[in-house]
Design an enzyme around this catalytic site. Structure first.
Site, short mmCIF file in Angstrom:
data_model
loop_
_atom_site.label_atom_id
_atom_site.label_comp_id
_atom_site.label_asym_id
_atom_site.label_seq_id
_atom_site.Cartn_x
_atom_site.Cartn_y
_atom_site.Cartn_z
N ASN A 7 36.37 30.08 -13.28
CA ASN A 7 35.59 28.86 -13.06
C ASN A 7 34.26 29.08 -13.77
O ASN A 7 33.35 29.70 -13.23
CB ASN A 7 35.40 28.63 -11.56
CG ASN A 7 34.72 27.30 -11.24
OD1 ASN A 7 34.08 26.70 -12.10
ND2 ASN A 7 34.85 26.87 -10.00
N ARG A 94 39.24 26.16 -14.69
CA ARG A 94 38.72 24.90 -14.19
C ARG A 94 38.02 24.19 -15.34
O ARG A 94 37.12 24.74 -15.97
CB ARG A 94 37.73 25.11 -13.06
CG ARG A 94 37.11 23.82 -12.54
CD ARG A 94 35.84 24.08 -11.77
NE ARG A 94 35.22 22.84 -11.32
CZ ARG A 94 33.93 22.68 -11.10
NH1 ARG A 94 33.10 23.69 -11.29
NH2 ARG A 94 33.44 21.53 -10.68
N HIS A 183 35.22 16.92 -8.54
CA HIS A 183 35.60 17.77 -7.40
C HIS A 183 37.05 17.52 -6.99
O HIS A 183 37.44 17.78 -5.85
CB HIS A 183 34.69 17.52 -6.18
CG HIS A 183 33.27 17.93 -6.37
ND1 HIS A 183 32.21 17.18 -5.88
CD2 HIS A 183 32.70 18.98 -7.00
CE1 HIS A 183 31.08 17.76 -6.20
NE2 HIS A 183 31.35 18.86 -6.88
N ARG A 242 20.52 16.25 -7.58
CA ARG A 242 20.88 14.97 -8.19
C ARG A 242 20.58 13.83 -7.22
O ARG A 242 20.75 13.97 -6.01
CB ARG A 242 22.36 14.95 -8.57
CG ARG A 242 22.74 16.00 -9.58
CD ARG A 242 24.24 15.96 -9.87
NE ARG A 242 24.71 17.28 -10.31
CZ ARG A 242 25.95 17.71 -10.15
NH1 ARG A 242 26.85 16.96 -9.56
NH2 ARG A 242 26.29 18.91 -10.59
N GLU A 385 39.04 26.41 -4.34
CA GLU A 385 39.41 25.85 -5.64
C GLU A 385 40.18 26.85 -6.49
O GLU A 385 41.11 26.48 -7.22
CB GLU A 385 38.16 25.36 -6.37
CG GLU A 385 37.52 24.15 -5.73
CD GLU A 385 36.20 23.77 -6.35
OE1 GLU A 385 36.14 22.73 -7.03
OE2 GLU A 385 35.21 24.52 -6.15
#
Length: 399
Positions: A7, A94, A183, A242, A385
């Site tokens: 990742n 990923r 996601h 963000r 993940e």
């Protein structure tokens, strides 16, 4: 077979090595601060349910050097788990943005790499790093099959009414401007875990991924039907740095009336807003300390953060025409009981009844935190993940 999952972020690399079909990793690690003289690598080896941890600080100039260091650890004479990098059969990557081209896990070919590169403009903070991770892995593991797992793929089941913007059709048909969602690997994994727990493959589930980046998804029968992130990973919930949802008029005002350059606005909304903009901190642990010290800015930030999630829960309950479960996941979702309590407050009309004692419990397993008699389950489901990527790699190559 050995599956090595990478990742790759802009300045970090997370990894896990699996000896498939065993789903417990052989080892895992995190390399941070790539490009700096004080980069750190934390490497964990799992043997007989025990964990051996080593941590080092060293200069890592780029991703290639970082992955070479990881390979050195994998094959270390004392702590290594491989004799030779050639033992790795599959490398799973990923990749954040797959556009409309990739709705499933894909074997990486030159054509696939070219498409990932073409999508740089849609994910300028992520896809270049993902692409670099692929190129470096190809050189370090030349015998292995390289596989891409796309964050956007899970959301390719969104209907047009959910993914289209009310803009001229040409902007969609010519430039691909639409909501893609992100996601996806995490949302898909925790939704599947929840559906299995409920014993209901057609369950109506809202998944809430709360980390430094945050997003939600409405999942019906295992398929994503709506999600809070859109064209890029900026919209929706309040995040660490963000802004989340914002009236576009603010952008025009900053440029036309306040003299901001577009790149300054981009930096402002992506890196200097969210919880950082509200409190001066991007990490919820620091904000919690400020809250407990009586900081009103931290209190407002917590309320605003939870309020935005509540609004999406209401919207997605309407989209799903009902609700079987709400799932909290990722770093904040799994560990911050205060956030979970604020989110679930005043949602009893939807069937959400939080169990206060259950909510305060802290374990690493899937657990219910609703009151025993509640109609709608409130679940905390740890995301993984890397395991999800490994599973998808194995499914692709053994189909």
């Amino acid at each position: 077979m050995y599956i090595f999952v990478i990742n790759s972020g802009s300045s970090s690399i997370k990894y896990q090595l699996f000896r498939w079909p065993v789903e417990q990793p052989v080892c895992s690690g995190l390399l941070e601060r790539i490009g700096l003289a004080d980069a750190t690598i934390t490497h964990k080896v799992f043997t007989a349910e025990q964990e051996q941890v080593s941590q080092r600080s060293l200069p890592i100039p780029d991703h290639a050097a970082g992955l070479r260091e990881v390979v050195r650890l994998l094959t270390d004479p004392e702590q290594g788990v491989l004799r030779d990098p050639q033992e790795v059969h599959v490398v799973g990557h990923r990749v954040v943005h797959g556009g409309e081209a990739f709705a499933a896990t894909t074997l990486i070919t030159p054509a696939v790499k070219a498409e990932i590169k073409r999508l740089f403009s849609l994910a300028p903070l992520h896809n270049p790093a993902n692409y670099l991770g692929i190129e470096v892995a190809e050189s370090l593991f030349p015998q292995a099959r390289q596989v891409a797992v796309f964050d956007t793929a899970f959301h390719q089941t969104l209907p047009p009414k959910a993914f289209r913007y009310a803009l001229p059709t040409s902007l969609y048909s010519e430039f691909g401007i639409r909501a893609y969602g992100f996601h996806g690997t995490s949302h898909q994994y925790v939704a599947a875990q929840a559906a299995t727990y409920l014993g209901n493959p057609t369950a109506k589930i809202i998944t809430i991924h709360l980390g430094n980046g945050c997003s939600m998804a409405a999942v019906l029968g295992g398929k994503s039907v709506d999600t809070s992130m859109g064209f890029g990973p900026l919209s929706g919930l309040v995040m660490g740095t963000r802004s989340g949802d914002l009236d576009p008029s603010v952008i025009f005002h900053l440029i036309q009336e306040r003299g901001y350059e577009p790149v300054q606005v981009q930096t402002l909304l992506n890196k200097n807003s969210g919880m950082l903009g509200l409190t001066g901190f991007s990490d919820m642990r620091d904000i919690t300390k400020a809250l407990l010290a009586g900081d009103p800015a931290a209190e407002l930030a917590y309320d605003l953060y939870a309020y935005r999630i509540q609004k999406y829960i209401g919207a997605y309950a309407a989209v799903l025409n009902g609700l079987d479960a709400v799932v909290f996941t990722a770093g904040v979702g799994e560990n911050d009981a205060r956030i979970r309590a604020l989110v679930c407050r005043n949602l009893e009309f939807l069937g959400l009844h939080l169990g206060e004692t259950r909510n305060e419990e802290c374990t690493k397993e899937l657990r219910e935190i609703n009151q025993a008699e509640a109609r709608v389950k409130i679940l905390v489901v740890p995301t993984n993940e890397e395991l999800a990527i490994a599973r998808q790699c194995a499914e692709l190559l053994t189909a």
